[in-house]
Enzyme design. Structure first.
Site, mmCIF file in Angstrom:
data_model
loop_
_atom_site.group_PDB
_atom_site.id
_atom_site.type_symbol
_atom_site.label_atom_id
_atom_site.label_comp_id
_atom_site.label_asym_id
_atom_site.label_seq_id
_atom_site.Cartn_x
_atom_site.Cartn_y
_atom_site.Cartn_z
ATOM 1 N N LYS A 42 0.830 -1.212 0.000
ATOM 2 C CA LYS A 42 0.000 0.000 0.000
ATOM 3 C C LYS A 42 0.864 1.262 0.000
ATOM 4 C CE LYS A 42 -3.309 0.000 3.033
ATOM 5 N NZ LYS A 42 -4.243 0.279 4.149
ATOM 6 N N LYS A 66 2.568 -4.051 10.953
ATOM 7 C CA LYS A 66 1.252 -4.199 11.572
ATOM 8 C C LYS A 66 1.423 -4.791 12.960
ATOM 9 C CE LYS A 66 -3.167 -3.663 10.537
ATOM 10 N NZ LYS A 66 -3.726 -2.551 9.756
ATOM 11 N N ALA A 110 -11.529 -2.915 3.464
ATOM 12 C CA ALA A 110 -10.971 -4.043 4.217
ATOM 13 C C ALA A 110 -9.649 -4.488 3.597
ATOM 14 C CB ALA A 110 -11.950 -5.209 4.248
ATOM 15 N N ASN A 111 -8.616 -4.547 4.431
ATOM 16 C CA ASN A 111 -7.324 -5.050 3.940
ATOM 17 C C ASN A 111 -7.450 -6.535 3.647
ATOM 18 O OD1 ASN A 111 -5.588 -2.680 4.230
ATOM 19 N ND2 ASN A 111 -6.001 -2.881 6.420
HETATM 20 N N1 LIG Z 1 -9.562 3.013 9.620
HETATM 21 C C1 LIG Z 1 -8.812 3.230 8.554
HETATM 22 O O1 LIG Z 1 -8.415 4.354 8.232
HETATM 23 C C2 LIG Z 1 -8.476 2.055 7.649
HETATM 24 C C3 LIG Z 1 -7.488 2.253 6.656
HETATM 25 C C4 LIG Z 1 -7.208 1.200 5.773
HETATM 26 C C5 LIG Z 1 -7.866 -0.003 5.907
HETATM 27 N N2 LIG Z 1 -8.802 -0.143 6.892
HETATM 28 C C6 LIG Z 1 -9.495 -1.429 6.976
HETATM 29 O O2 LIG Z 1 -10.890 -1.205 6.793
HETATM 30 C C7 LIG Z 1 -11.623 -2.137 7.586
HETATM 31 C C8 LIG Z 1 -12.562 -1.384 8.529
HETATM 32 O O3 LIG Z 1 -11.789 -0.557 9.389
HETATM 33 P P1 LIG Z 1 -12.491 0.377 10.469
HETATM 34 O O4 LIG Z 1 -11.422 1.272 10.976
HETATM 35 O O5 LIG Z 1 -13.729 0.970 9.897
HETATM 36 O O6 LIG Z 1 -12.862 -0.677 11.601
HETATM 37 P P2 LIG Z 1 -14.079 -0.626 12.632
HETATM 38 O O7 LIG Z 1 -13.738 -1.593 13.705
HETATM 39 O O8 LIG Z 1 -14.400 0.774 13.024
HETATM 40 O O9 LIG Z 1 -15.308 -1.165 11.762
HETATM 41 C C9 LIG Z 1 -15.457 -2.490 11.367
HETATM 42 C C10 LIG Z 1 -16.944 -2.787 11.388
HETATM 43 O O10 LIG Z 1 -17.156 -4.062 10.781
HETATM 44 C C11 LIG Z 1 -18.170 -4.711 11.508
HETATM 45 N N3 LIG Z 1 -18.124 -6.149 11.253
HETATM 46 C C12 LIG Z 1 -17.366 -7.091 11.853
HETATM 47 N N4 LIG Z 1 -17.644 -8.305 11.345
HETATM 48 C C13 LIG Z 1 -18.604 -8.118 10.411
HETATM 49 C C14 LIG Z 1 -19.330 -8.997 9.551
HETATM 50 N N5 LIG Z 1 -19.104 -10.310 9.550
HETATM 51 N N6 LIG Z 1 -20.232 -8.457 8.711
HETATM 52 C C15 LIG Z 1 -20.470 -7.129 8.702
HETATM 53 N N7 LIG Z 1 -19.816 -6.261 9.502
HETATM 54 C C16 LIG Z 1 -18.897 -6.750 10.342
HETATM 55 C C17 LIG Z 1 -17.923 -4.320 12.954
HETATM 56 O O11 LIG Z 1 -19.073 -4.520 13.755
HETATM 57 C C18 LIG Z 1 -17.555 -2.847 12.793
HETATM 58 O O12 LIG Z 1 -18.668 -2.007 12.873
HETATM 59 C C19 LIG Z 1 -10.577 -2.990 8.293
HETATM 60 O O13 LIG Z 1 -10.316 -4.148 7.529
HETATM 61 C C20 LIG Z 1 -9.359 -2.100 8.326
HETATM 62 O O14 LIG Z 1 -8.147 -2.824 8.422
HETATM 63 C C21 LIG Z 1 -9.124 0.855 7.757
#
Ligand SMILES: NC(=O)c1ccc[n+]([C@@H]2O[C@H](COP(=O)([O-])OP(=O)(O)OC[C@H]3O[C@@H](n4cnc5c(N)ncnc54)[C@H](O)[C@@H]3O)[C@@H](O)[C@H]2O)c1
Length: 370
Positions: free
Chosen positions: A74, A86, A268-269
């Site tokens: 990335k 990580k 999602a990564n």
């Molecule tokens: N936060 C960032 O800036 C960022 C950057 C790059 C990648 N990501 C990736 O994006 C994804 C989300 O990150 P986030 O920061 O929003 O996390 P978060 O924990 O705030 O949100 C994740 C959400 O997914 C839900 N969830 C879990 N299992 C589920 C399922 N089976 N079906 C539907 N929903 C489900 C959870 O209840 C939660 O609300 C992760 O994979 C993270 O690694 C985030």
């Protein structure tokens, strides 16, 4: 998934991780893994993930190894002088207790500090901006804080680049980048997915979301998001775009054969898992935007914060450039008739190889000039 820790460590050798730290702090009960995949382009930056791992340490370590490698790709694909790392923490009931949580975070911060800047931590699943503020009291190597020059939660910037990547993908397919009137499914309505859903509603899309967290569904519902009963139902639904924004690995080859969308583009990564998922999507005419291209906004923001020299206008410019890069990759993949992920990875690895060459040849070149 690897079955035991030694298998995971063997995997780390074949993926050429530079360093893997297993952390056990007896006083606080912290159990964590920190994986540094590459520091060839700069310090290894990647979020701290706190979640329950039913498979215990082997599963957590496997996650850290995969995610840190994805962070290397990335950062390189985004043109940043950063490497990939990580950290994952194995959560248990004690994490719900604020005092014990704080003690474990402090122990984690001390480990990060001990690594001397090779690894820089940030927010991820299960951690918050308040956690980053706490870590910052014990380590210099954290971004996403609200203190001093901190830019806070990176999630809104991540949602922005995902939204931009979606528009580009639709443009490449249909010659029209408008999101108005499109049907978009968002799996996971958390920090990124919730904000993405909001941006999509504002853009006039019909947004359907799924999340096991009732509060997240209520918040999204109040914004005008239709709530679907499960992620599985959303995966099967006919959609213009499906945005996986929960944990990774939701789309394997079998799921890829049945998804109802035309584009997969989310935050999602490692959204795809196992052999053949990307190829199967492509065979069915589903355009998969590599997650590490779409979700780079948070990393771009973190880099601005880390360098302490970028202002809001420069962040805006960098986020816009991400959209242009995604377009270039999708167009090149179409022209070369190959997967966008193959093109994006090729570009990312070639930048890292060039840095490795410079590092190798630097001393030789200096010696030759002397
Ligand atoms: N936060 C960032 O800036 C960022 C950057 C790059 C990648 N990501 C990736 O994006 C994804 C989300 O990150 P986030 O920061 O929003 O996390 P978060 O924990 O705030 O949100 C994740 C959400 O997914 C839900 N969830 C879990 N299992 C589920 C399922 N089976 N079906 C539907 N929903 C489900 C959870 O209840 C939660 O609300 C992760 O994979 C993270 O690694 C985030």
């Amino acid at each position: 998934m690897t079955e035991d820790v030694s298998e995971a460590l063997e995997q780390s050798l074949s993926w050429r991780h530079e360093r893997v730290e297993l952390v056990h702090d007896a006083d606080s009960g912290l159990q964590a893994a920190i994986a540094i995949h590459s520091t060839m382009l700069g310090p290894a930056l990647g979020g701290l993930r706190v979640r329950r791992y039913p498979g215990g340490l082997p599963e957590a370590l496997d996650d850290a190894l995969r995610l840190s490698r994805a962070m290397t790709l990335k950062a390189s694909a985004a043109g940043l002088d950063l490497g990939g790392g990580k950290a994952v923490v194995l959560a248990d009931d004690a994490w719900r207790d604020p005092a014990r949580r704080a003690a474990r975070l402090r122990a984690f911060a001390r480990e990060v500090e001990r690594l001397g800047g090779a690894y820089v931590t940030a927010e991820d699943i299960g951690t918050s901006t308040a956690d980053m503020d706490l870590l910052a009291e014990h380590t210099h190597h954290v971004v996403g804080t609200t203190r001093s020059a901190g830019l806070g939660d990176p999630s809104p910037s991540t949602a922005r680049t995902v939204l931009g990547a979606m528009a580009v993908a639709l443009d490449v397919l249909d010659g029209d980048d408008a999101l108005a009137g499109r049907a978009v499914g968002v799996i996971g309505l958390g920090k990124v997915g919730g904000r993405l859903a909001e941006l999509l509603v504002q853009a006039g899309a019909h947004v359907v979301g799924a999340d096991p967290d009732a509060a997240a569904c209520r918040r999204a519902g109040a914004l005008g998001v239709e709530i679907e009963r499960s992620a599985a139902a959303l995966l099967a639904r006919p959609l213009d775009v499906l945005a996986p924004c929960a944990i990774g690995g939701m789309i394997d080859a079998a799921t890829a054969a049945t998804v109802g969308c035309r584009v997969v583009c989310g935050s999602a990564n490692n959204a795809l898992t196992g052999e053949g998922a990307a190829a199967r999507l492509a065979r069915r005419g589903v355009l998969y935007v590599p997650d590490f291209l779409a979700n780079c906004g948070g990393l771009i923001q973190a880099d601005c914060e880390r360098r302490r020299e970028a202002d809001a206008a420069q962040l805006e410019q960098a986020l816009a450039a991400a959209r242009a890069r995604t377009r270039a990759v999708l167009l090149e993949a179409r022209e070369r008739r190959c997967l966008p992920s193959a093109v994006a990875e090729e570009h990312a690895w070639s930048r890292i190889r060039a840095a490795a060459r410079r590092r190798r040849e630097g001393p030789r070149a200096a010696a030759a000039a002397a």
